[in-house]
Design a protein around this motif. Sequence first.
Motif, PDB file in Angstrom:
ATOM      1  N   LEU A 451       0.669  -0.625   0.155  1.00 43.44           N
ATOM      2  CA  LEU A 451      -0.327   0.360  -0.047  1.00 43.44           C
ATOM      3  C   LEU A 451       0.733   1.346  -0.208  1.00 43.44           C
ATOM      4  O   LEU A 451       0.161   2.284  -0.191  1.00 43.44           O
ATOM      5  N   ALA A 452       1.899   1.310   1.182  1.00 43.76           N
ATOM      6  CA  ALA A 452       2.873   2.388   0.969  1.00 43.76           C
ATOM      7  C   ALA A 452       3.658   2.973  -0.631  1.00 43.76           C
ATOM      8  O   ALA A 452       3.475   4.018  -0.567  1.00 43.76           O
ATOM      9  N   GLN A 453       3.703   1.604  -1.180  1.00 41.58           N
ATOM     10  CA  GLN A 453       4.509   1.876  -2.981  1.00 41.58           C
ATOM     11  C   GLN A 453       3.186   2.722  -3.837  1.00 41.58           C
ATOM     12  O   GLN A 453       3.494   2.556  -4.727  1.00 41.58           O
ATOM     13  N   GLY A 454       2.327   2.228  -3.177  1.00 42.01           N
ATOM     14  CA  GLY A 454       0.999   3.202  -4.248  1.00 42.01           C
ATOM     15  C   GLY A 454       0.313   2.276  -5.159  1.00 42.01           C
ATOM     16  O   GLY A 454      -0.360   2.261  -5.876  1.00 42.01           O
ATOM     17  N   LEU A 455       0.291   0.783  -4.307  1.00 42.48           N
ATOM     18  CA  LEU A 455      -1.292  -0.375  -5.183  1.00 42.48           C
ATOM     19  C   LEU A 455      -2.121   0.047  -4.259  1.00 42.48           C
ATOM     20  O   LEU A 455      -2.440   0.326  -3.654  1.00 42.48           O
ATOM     21  N   PRO A 456      -3.194  -0.030  -5.279  1.00 44.92           N
ATOM     22  CA  PRO A 456      -4.607  -0.016  -4.359  1.00 44.92           C
ATOM     23  C   PRO A 456      -4.465  -0.937  -3.668  1.00 44.92           C
ATOM     24  O   PRO A 456      -3.987  -1.655  -3.178  1.00 44.92           O
ATOM     25  N   ALA A 457      -6.035  -0.815  -2.800  1.00 45.24           N
ATOM     26  CA  ALA A 457      -6.281  -2.064  -2.189  1.00 45.24           C
ATOM     27  C   ALA A 457      -6.217  -3.529  -2.247  1.00 45.24           C
ATOM     28  O   ALA A 457      -5.839  -3.939  -1.719  1.00 45.24           O
ATOM     29  N   PHE A 458      -7.058  -3.965  -3.221  1.00 44.81           N
ATOM     30  CA  PHE A 458      -6.971  -5.194  -3.970  1.00 44.81           C
ATOM     31  C   PHE A 458      -5.587  -5.324  -3.997  1.00 44.81           C
ATOM     32  O   PHE A 458      -6.071  -6.624  -4.028  1.00 44.81           O
ATOM     33  N   GLU A 459      -5.027  -4.531  -4.911  1.00 44.32           N
ATOM     34  CA  GLU A 459      -4.264  -5.226  -5.407  1.00 44.32           C
ATOM     35  C   GLU A 459      -2.876  -5.816  -4.374  1.00 44.32           C
ATOM     36  O   GLU A 459      -2.308  -6.535  -4.221  1.00 44.32           O
ATOM     37  N   ALA A 460      -2.464  -4.434  -3.085  1.00 39.75           N
ATOM     38  CA  ALA A 460      -2.246  -4.609  -2.788  1.00 39.75           C
ATOM     39  C   ALA A 460      -1.560  -5.883  -1.441  1.00 39.75           C
ATOM     40  O   ALA A 460      -1.015  -7.150  -0.963  1.00 39.75           O
ATOM     41  N   ALA A 461      -3.091  -6.373  -1.228  1.00 42.93           N
ATOM     42  CA  ALA A 461      -3.488  -7.424  -0.370  1.00 42.93           C
ATOM     43  C   ALA A 461      -3.389  -8.702  -1.047  1.00 42.93           C
ATOM     44  O   ALA A 461      -2.512  -9.851  -0.301  1.00 42.93           O
ATOM     45  N   ALA A 462      -3.645  -9.030  -2.311  1.00 47.18           N
ATOM     46  CA  ALA A 462      -3.164 -10.232  -3.409  1.00 47.18           C
ATOM     47  C   ALA A 462      -1.679 -10.040  -3.866  1.00 47.18           C
ATOM     48  O   ALA A 462      -1.946 -10.712  -3.023  1.00 47.18           O
ATOM     49  N   LEU A 463      -1.465  -9.206  -4.549  1.00 49.63           N
ATOM     50  CA  LEU A 463       0.003  -9.503  -3.812  1.00 49.63           C
ATOM     51  C   LEU A 463       1.027  -9.614  -2.898  1.00 49.63           C
ATOM     52  O   LEU A 463       1.826 -10.904  -2.293  1.00 49.63           O
ATOM     53  N   GLY A 464       0.611  -9.164  -1.429  1.00 47.13           N
ATOM     54  CA  GLY A 464       0.782  -9.824   0.055  1.00 47.13           C
ATOM     55  C   GLY A 464       0.789 -11.091   0.186  1.00 47.13           C
ATOM     56  O   GLY A 464       1.225 -11.570   0.623  1.00 47.13           O
ATOM     57  N   VAL A 465      -0.725 -11.531  -0.133  1.00 47.63           N
ATOM     58  CA  VAL A 465      -1.065 -12.757   0.583  1.00 47.63           C
ATOM     59  C   VAL A 465      -0.353 -14.181  -0.408  1.00 47.63           C
ATOM     60  O   VAL A 465       0.346 -15.368   0.393  1.00 47.63           O
ATOM     61  N   TYR A 466       0.251 -13.127  -2.211  1.00 45.84           N
ATOM     62  CA  TYR A 466       1.078 -14.967  -2.777  1.00 45.84           C
ATOM     63  C   TYR A 466       2.551 -13.950  -1.926  1.00 45.84           C
ATOM     64  O   TYR A 466       3.295 -15.465  -2.433  1.00 45.84           O
ATOM     65  N   LEU A 467       2.985 -13.609  -2.122  1.00 50.99           N
ATOM     66  CA  LEU A 467       4.341 -13.370  -1.672  1.00 50.99           C
ATOM     67  C   LEU A 467       4.397 -14.119   0.004  1.00 50.99           C
ATOM     68  O   LEU A 467       5.985 -14.190   0.214  1.00 50.99           O
ATOM     69  N   HIS A 468       3.681 -13.723   0.503  1.00 50.85           N
ATOM     70  CA  HIS A 468       3.202 -14.355   1.851  1.00 50.85           C
ATOM     71  C   HIS A 468       4.181 -16.293   1.801  1.00 50.85           C
ATOM     72  O   HIS A 468       4.013 -16.802   2.698  1.00 50.85           O
ATOM     73  N   GLY A 469       3.125 -16.148   0.869  1.00 54.97           N
ATOM     74  CA  GLY A 469       2.930 -17.986   0.359  1.00 54.97           C
ATOM     75  C   GLY A 469       4.297 -18.381  -0.138  1.00 54.97           C
ATOM     76  O   GLY A 469       4.743 -19.322   0.497  1.00 54.97           O
TER      77      GLY A 469
END
Length: 491
Positions: A451-469
């Motif tokens: 989010l801090a890097q400028g991604l919209p909320a949905f995409e930040a959440a989706a990418l975060g979950v993916y990178l977490h995995g």
Amino acid sequence: MAEKLGDLLLTPAEMAAVDAATAESGIASFGLMWSAGAAVAGAALRLYPGALRFAVLCGPGNNGGDGYVAARRLAESGAEVAVFHLGDPARLHGDAARARAECALASQPLAVYIPGPGDVVVDAIFGAGLGRDVPQQVRSVIEQVTGAAVPVISVDLPSGLDGRSGEVLGAAFKAAHTVTFMTRKPGHLLMPGRELCGSVEVADIGIPARIIKAHSSGMISENTPVKWAHLLSSAKLETHKYKRGHLAVFSGGAGKTGAARMSAMAGLKAGAGLVTIAAPRDAMAENGAHLTAVMLHVVDDGMALRDWLADERLQTFVLGPGFGIGAKTRDFTAALSGRHLVLDADGITSFKDDPRELFNLFAEGEPHLVLTPHEGEFARLFPDIAADRRLSKVDKAQAAAQRANAAIVYKGADTVIASPDGRALINTNAPVWLATAGSGDVLSGMIGALLAQGLPAFEAAALGVYLHGEAGQRAGKGLSAEDLVAHVQPF
């Protein structure tokens, strides 16, 4: 990165519309059934060349028709084949009746099938559109096959699974391999369906992509890079820490600071240019003793927070991990309602008595709130949605996102990320060993960094979950939250 047809997930209703439109277009539907049955037979021979007998269990609809074609192709290859039918085969009609007539193999009632040594079951009883509990005679066969540990190849979806929700309808086969057609269904990815499908093969049986895309809402997909990679700008030489965003994570008081540090370190590793822990004065020394690259700022109460927020560069926050439940958390959330916020753990539970208070704070404008509830936390914020047995996990996440005007990360083995506009992604790359204390704190920090890097909320959440995995995969079995942070990497 263009989306492929295989990335789409069609609900059973959408797939039925595709089938109808394909027939209306003039494409011979029996040719599609022939291709489907041939794909199943091919998979059976490839995977189990040493099978002593293929027991093909055929249902009363088109899934059964696929089974009759598969049985014929298996027999033509020289394999030993026995066919068993559910219901009265004389009542079959259309393509399924033709498939049985052309099979030329005698069939027996399903109830007489007894699994034998060397058997491989081809499960063609019900497809993805099943919407009721399986009948008792099917349940009995499922129990016998499961007890005998006979391998199962399922046609479209293991019989007894709901193709929309992935839930078991009374009883279901546990397949070693599932052959589905053109696209997967949500039930292939949602739990427990994902575990019961075994490996999933998507066979192209000749339906034009234009027809599939015309009848797909495109709202439900697997969480893969194609959904958000286009939003990530490649690093440039002139990029500096402020362009990569400033993330602030709130810490609990003395003795309750570990969760915030997990979030903060994960945020730094996930690419935030600056990370600050905002902590009460009594927690500063404790946090400082464990941190070097993360900055510290004293925030004791709501007044101090509002003074700090005069700095407009502060736009992204994580609140909840280890922070405490109560009025202070709600007050901080209200102060942050105009900024980007990841609300997790204690932050979510603080609004359990009046969830509408939270939703009203973020009701206006583009979504800038990310909620990351596990099953219990979801039920605290959305009790009526959680209790509705008619809804799949995807349905629930979508309804919650719309109500809260927030990106929802409905956590679990089959984490679903949903947007208020109806988009939903099902995550599949997380290993089971991610279910460990502190894992959610790490995820919150990663989403906050994006989010801090400028991604919209949905995409930040989706990418975060993916990178977490991905981090969980790299860390391996037996990981702790500290291990997980060490393996966080930007995309």
